[in-house]
Design a protein around this motif. Structure first.
Motif, PDB file in Angstrom:
ATOM      1  N   THR A  77      75.787   1.509  47.247  1.00  0.00           N
ATOM      2  CA  THR A  77      76.706   0.498  47.757  1.00  0.00           C
ATOM      3  C   THR A  77      76.214  -0.886  47.345  1.00  0.00           C
ATOM      4  O   THR A  77      76.758  -1.887  47.775  1.00  0.00           O
ATOM      5  CB  THR A  77      76.803   0.563  49.291  1.00  0.00           C
ATOM      6  N   GLY A  78      75.159  -0.927  46.526  1.00  0.00           N
ATOM      7  CA  GLY A  78      74.648  -2.206  46.043  1.00  0.00           C
ATOM      8  C   GLY A  78      73.943  -3.002  47.118  1.00  0.00           C
ATOM      9  O   GLY A  78      73.693  -4.198  46.972  1.00  0.00           O
ATOM     10  N   SER A  79      73.600  -2.368  48.234  1.00  0.00           N
ATOM     11  CA  SER A  79      72.951  -3.110  49.317  1.00  0.00           C
ATOM     12  C   SER A  79      71.520  -3.479  48.969  1.00  0.00           C
ATOM     13  O   SER A  79      71.007  -4.490  49.395  1.00  0.00           O
ATOM     14  CB  SER A  79      72.944  -2.278  50.589  1.00  0.00           C
ATOM     15  N   ASN A 137      83.202  -0.008  48.883  1.00  0.00           N
ATOM     16  CA  ASN A 137      84.571  -0.097  48.401  1.00  0.00           C
ATOM     17  C   ASN A 137      85.072   1.314  48.123  1.00  0.00           C
ATOM     18  O   ASN A 137      84.706   1.946  47.141  1.00  0.00           O
ATOM     19  CB  ASN A 137      84.644  -0.934  47.123  1.00  0.00           C
ATOM     20  N   ALA A 138      85.908   1.799  49.018  1.00  0.00           N
ATOM     21  CA  ALA A 138      86.319   3.202  48.956  1.00  0.00           C
ATOM     22  C   ALA A 138      87.422   3.409  47.937  1.00  0.00           C
ATOM     23  O   ALA A 138      88.043   2.449  47.457  1.00  0.00           O
ATOM     24  CB  ALA A 138      86.778   3.652  50.337  1.00  0.00           C
ATOM     25  N   GLU A 169      87.764  -2.053  51.796  1.00  0.00           N
ATOM     26  CA  GLU A 169      86.331  -2.304  51.917  1.00  0.00           C
ATOM     27  C   GLU A 169      85.884  -1.867  53.309  1.00  0.00           C
ATOM     28  O   GLU A 169      86.437  -2.307  54.309  1.00  0.00           O
ATOM     29  CB  GLU A 169      86.080  -3.794  51.733  1.00  0.00           C
ATOM     30  N   TYR A 170      84.909  -0.978  53.349  1.00  0.00           N
ATOM     31  CA  TYR A 170      84.425  -0.452  54.628  1.00  0.00           C
ATOM     32  C   TYR A 170      83.038  -0.980  54.934  1.00  0.00           C
ATOM     33  O   TYR A 170      82.228  -1.192  54.036  1.00  0.00           O
ATOM     34  CB  TYR A 170      84.374   1.080  54.604  1.00  0.00           C
ATOM     35  N   ILE A 181      76.549  11.235  45.218  1.00  0.00           N
ATOM     36  CA  ILE A 181      76.372  10.371  46.391  1.00  0.00           C
ATOM     37  C   ILE A 181      77.737   9.854  46.843  1.00  0.00           C
ATOM     38  O   ILE A 181      78.017   9.711  48.028  1.00  0.00           O
ATOM     39  CB  ILE A 181      75.414   9.203  46.070  1.00  0.00           C
ATOM     40  N   GLU A 182      78.604   9.613  45.844  1.00  0.00           N
ATOM     41  CA  GLU A 182      79.945   9.130  46.152  1.00  0.00           C
ATOM     42  C   GLU A 182      80.695  10.116  47.053  1.00  0.00           C
ATOM     43  O   GLU A 182      81.450   9.716  47.937  1.00  0.00           O
ATOM     44  CB  GLU A 182      80.714   8.934  44.838  1.00  0.00           C
TER      45      GLU A 182
END
Lengths: 415, 603
Positions: B32-34, B68-69, B74-75, B173-174
């Motif tokens: 998620t790029g966190s 971003n689902a 955006e969740y 993972i997705e």
């Protein structure tokens, strides 16, 4: 010197005065020790820092690191000291190739002025000064005449040999790599090259009788070594001997037998003209080991290499026993805390090992206080018990004190 | 406002130790790029060194991810990581209560384990939506279809569309992220109602004081609010609220459905207990959230400074740890053998090991720990009850009527091949099997009624060893039960050493006595004199060993390197004896205290 109390400043001043008296041309004398932690095989009683069966590449990188340390030490101490005794201990330093030994000695020669008390005037150097004692520890079976000749040409002028016994059964039990024949050959090789050599022997070994011991000692003396060391076997934790004895698989000679061997040793040595000068050491007159004497007389010495210890300016330090850490260059000498009490007890603990003991005047000069005041009432008690004696201002152990050095020291160290 | 909640997913991850929970959590953060890849340490959420080394998670770490689902929205994902060990069950249950869903990781090579099952049941108790995921499919020994079948058989969940993934290799993972969006319900709750926020974790920060992790159920919370802890009644001023994204980032407010952190100048973790409900002091909620309980220590041991360590140092460090750990308790005690020290209480053995290890490693303390003990209930002749945490405090047998010991319900899951040896082990540990069930054709669950004192004495090590690591254990306290217990004393050179005293079942006394004497014989070095080692019940010696004497009157060798070391050996109470402890005239190495506890594989 870092001080831990006012006592130390005062104390150091006395000691520095004392050493300055013995310094020549402003340079103080220094004993130099190098530890070579490699051997062919670990003996059953050995708890020294030594690694068996290492490849030449490891030994080479060890020598590299050692040479680096020698250079650094020269920068730090070379201005103040000249090296007058030099000792390569181990392990088995005679595993070094002449090339490796040459590199080490060259590094020392470049970093320090090496020679006797007149070194500052003549600029001597290793191999050029008779007054400089250069000892290499060795084991029979790791050198021959050619190798020894090369060692001598590099500057080695004293060889210490780990013979331990001339009884093949005893040697086998100890886990030695040599037999009696190899030991005799080694002694004769050194003798043939007119090399001053010492023989290390061990008594109180499982299976060793007084007769076996006497036979060993006499046959060794027939080879006319200049110096003999005779150690009572000690069981050290972590060794096969310790475990075997604790589990009942090994029997030691009775304590009385152990002492009988020791007493007989002193007689035989005296008859042969050797002077008993330290608990476990005797030499022909003039051949006492100058380097080892420094350990017992509070002289300065510098130890390099892993697990080596130093005593400099009244402080002790040691280097790691971890080979990997040492080879990686992470070894930083660790300095021990020193205080007045510990220096005084160091003095007593080491000087009493000498058969002549120490002079109360020296103690007074070095510490500015009186030995009797400092160590009463333990000292008075030991005198009364006949374990210590005093003569012409010298304090020493009696014959029965020599048989009980640990209880005597324990009493003195816990006053 | 409802929009706000619609795009939130609060979930945790349930897995057995080693099944890849922390690795999956890391992948979720990464995907998620966190957390940028270069900032990733192995397993970001396990932020104690100790956790990373042991591969277990002790303290919860919460993270907020933005995803971003595929549906174009955006969740906000709030991932609440949970500890994976039986000692921390209560903490697990509180973090579960903060979620609407749980990702259940099952190792495709190992199947469902006891601890996983225990946590799944906890999650079902909290009405969480379970999202099964099959991990480690990259391994040759993976059997994903069987793992799915196990989930269906054992837990009764439909696992047919469970994503097949490899957290380690980053495969699918997705699929996990999408399953969370689809299956985990959005939070509900009224943002306008009086504040109700659950504390599910807290820790002490040197600058901010206690940092509380909370899930807001109703109402909203912002800096400047005056808050009240509904169970303890304490009131504080909020100084900061924020979210972990994954580093702490202050926000304006946290409202119903949100997960975040709160700081309010709180000095001790115990003042913000896990499970308590935060409300507003001037507009309190009517009732607190359910499930609050004060956790009680189950296992006790003594912690003593070595001769070279200062009592005050140990005390300071214990205090520092306590600030951060509401479940850890300690009080001063004195031992004849070990001097001044502390009796410390822990949730369980792992908790104890962690604390001891932290004291030694983080705080660099030199300590001795004594045998762990459970709390015995001693019923006196007059009917009064005394709780005994330290075996050496057990009254004289003539003074009491009987002793009761804590019993637990233990569940052991294991491959069927090991059932025989584990049943023998449990029987040896005085366990009574209540029932046994086949979870699958190959895997079995054994349910035992067992004394806790047998569980804390190397049972887990024995289980792991006898099942080659495939057995797993879960237990919970059940009741106190009357039992034939005796106090076993150990004497060195005829002198009792209280720190070695233990309470054991009468039937085990001889075996333990022999074992302890043999172990001590191994570790105690030889002295100048013979050292008898005896084990006794009251005046009666029931086992004896002797350490041989070794006469060491002379010091033969003393060169440069020997001087300090050998001199110190002769100087009483000085370094050189650092790892030794003197009892009368006998020196005992520190390892003796742990050696008598170790499971012996050869037995």
């Amino acid at each position: 010197m870092t001080t831990t109390s006012n006592g130390v400043i005062e104390l150091t001043k006395h000691r520095e005065d004392y050493l300055a008296e013995h310094a020549v041309s402003g340079l103080k004398a220094l004993g130099f020790y190098l530890h070579i932690p490699f051997c062919v095989r670990k003996c059953n009683y050995c708890d020294f820092v030594s690694f068996p069966g290492q490849g030449q590449d490891i030994i080479d990188s060890y020598v590299d690191r050692l040479c680096g340390d020698i250079g650094a030490a020269g920068k730090q101490y070379g201005k103040d000291y000249h090296v007058d005794t030099f000792f390569l201990g181990g392990g088995t330093p005679s595993l070094l190739t002449p090339a490796q030994l040459g590199r080490v000695l060259k590094a020392v020669n470049e970093a320090f002025l090496c020679g006797c008390e007149f070194a500052a005037q003549c600029g001597a150097g290793l191999g050029k000064c008779d007054g400089l004692e250069v000892t290499l520890e060795s084991n029979p079976g790791t050198f021959d005449k050619d190798k020894l000749r090369e060692y001598i040409s590099l500057g080695i002028n004293r060889l210490s040999m780990g013979v331990q016994s001339l009884d093949d059964g005893v040697l086998k039990r100890l886990g030695r790599i040599h037999d009696s024949e190899m030991a005799l050959k080694a002694m004769r090789t050194a003798k043939a090259l007119d090399l001053n050599y010492n023989v290390d022997l061990m008594l109180g070994i499982p299976g060793q009788t007084l007769a076996i011991w006497e036979d060993t000692l006499k046959r060794v003396l027939a080879e006319e070594p200049k110096h003999v060391s005779f150690y009572s076997l000690q069981l050290e934790m972590g060794t096969p001997f310790y475990r075997d004895f604790k589990d009942g698989r090994l029997t030691l000679p009775e304590w009385s037998e152990n002492r009988a061997m020791y007493h007989r040793t002193l007689e035989i040595l005296r008859e042969a003209g050797y002077k008993h000068y330290e608990i476990s050491n005797a030499a022909l007159p003039g051949y006492e080991c100058k380097h080892n004497l420094k350990y017992w007389t509070m002289q300065d010495y510098l130890g390099l290499g892993m697990a080596a210890h130093s005593f400099l300016g009244g402080r002790r330090c040691f280097t790691t026993s971890d080979l990997k850490e040492y080879l990686a260059g992470h070894a930083v000498p660790e300095w021990e805390e020193t205080d007045e009490y510990s220096l005084k007890t160091d003095f007593v603990f080491t000087e009493l090992r000498l058969i002549d003991g120490f002079s109360k005047q020296t103690y007074q000069t070095m510490f500015g206080s009186d030995f009797e005041d400092d160590f009463a009432p333990a000292y008075q008690k030991l005198l009364k018990e006949g374990l210590m004696e005093e003569q012409n201002g010298f304090v020493r152990l009696t014959a029965s004190g020599l048989d009980q050095t640990n209880p005597v020291m324990e009493a003195l160290l816990n006053v | 406002m409802k929009d706000h909640q619609q795009y939130i997913r609060n979930f945790c991850i349930i897995a057995h130790i080693d099944h890849g929970k922390s690795t999956l959590a890391d992948r979720l953060l990464e995907n998620t790029g966190s957390v940028a890849k270069r900032d990733m340490k192995e397993q970001f959420l396990d932020n104690m060194d100790l956790e990373r080394e042991r591969g277990i998670t002790i303290k919860l770490q919460t993270s907020r991810l933005v995803y971003n689902a595929k549906d174009g929205n955006e969740y906000i994902f709030n991932l609440i990581d949970t500890p994976g060990h039986v000692d921390f069950n209560y903490e697990v249950s509180r973090s579960l209560a903060a979620c609407e869903g749980a990702v259940l990781i099952v190792d495709a090579t190992q199947g469902v384990e006891a601890q996983t099952l225990a946590n799944v049941y906890l999650a079902l108790d909290e009405d969480l939506e379970i999202v099964p995921v099959i991990n480690k499919i990259d391994l040759a020994s993976a059997r994903p279809e069987e793992a799915k079948q196990e989930i269906e058989d054992v837990i009764g969940l439909d696992a047919s569309d469970a994503p097949l993934i490899s957290a380690k290799e980053g495969i699918n993972i997705e699929g996990v992220l999408e399953a969370i969006v689809e299956k985990v319900p959005a939070p509900s709750g009224d943002p306008e109602a009086p504040l109700k926020a659950l504390i599910f974790d807290s820790y002490y920060d040197n600058y901010k004081g206690v940092v509380i992790y909370t899930r807001v159920f109703d109402g909203a919370l912002k800096a400047g609010d005056k808050i009240k802890m509904m169970n303890t009644g304490a009131v504080y001023d909020v100084t900061e609220v924020g979210v972990n994204a994954p580093y702490q980032t202050p926000v304006r407010e946290l409202s119903a459905g949100d997960v975040g952190y709160v700081c309010a100048s709180i000095k001790q973790v115990r003042d913000a207990r896990v499970g308590d409900t935060i409300t507003l002091a001037d507009r309190p909620a009517k009732e607190h959230l359910p499930g609050y309980k004060k956790v009680q220590p189950m296992v006790y041991c003594g912690i003593y400074p070595t001769p070279d360590e200062k009592y005050e140092n140990v005390k300071d460090c214990l205090e520092k740890l306590q600030v951060n750990d509401a479940a850890f308790v300690f009080e001063p005690e004195t031992s004849q053998a070990l001097g001044y020290g502390f009796r410390c209480g822990f949730l369980g053995l792992l908790h104890m090991e962690i604390i001891v290890e932290r004291l030694e490693r983080e705080f660099d303390l030199e300590i001795i720990t004594t045998s762990p003990s459970v709390i015995y209930k001693v019923v006196m002749h007059d009917g009064s009850e005394v709780m005994i945490e330290n075996p050496s405090n057990l009254p004289n047998p003539t003074e009491y009527d009987h002793i009761e010991e804590p019993m637990v319900k233990a569940t052991i899951m294991l491959p069927k091949d090991y059932v025989g040896s584990i049943m023998a082990l449990c029987q040896d540990r005085r366990g009574n099997m209540t029932h046994m069930e086949y979870i699958t054709e190959d895997r079995v669950a054994l349910h035992y009624d067992m004394p806790l004192n047998e569980v804390i004495y190397d049972f887990f090590d024995a289980l792991k060893s006898k099942t080659r690591g495939y057995g797993s254990l879960d237990y919970e306290f059940d009741r106190y039960e009357r039992s034939q217990l005796v106090k076993l004393d150990i004497l060195l050179n005829k002198e009792p050493v209280d720190a070695f005293s233990m309470i054991v079942h009468e039937s085990k006394a001889y075996g333990r006595a022999r074992f302890v004497c043999e172990k001590l014989k191994e570790v105690i070095p030889m002295h100048q004199f013979e050292v008898p080692i005896q084990a006794a019940i009251g005046q009666k010696v029931i086992a004896r060993e002797t350490v041989k004497a070794y006469r060491k009157d002379v010091l033969a060798k003393c060169y440069g390197g020997d001087i300090s070391r050998k001199k110190k050996l002769l100087e009483k109470q000085k370094e050189g004896k650092k790892r030794m402890r003197q009892f009368g005239t006998v020196e005992v190495p520190q390892e003796a205290f742990t050696a008598v506890l170790k499971y012996d594989d050869n037995k």
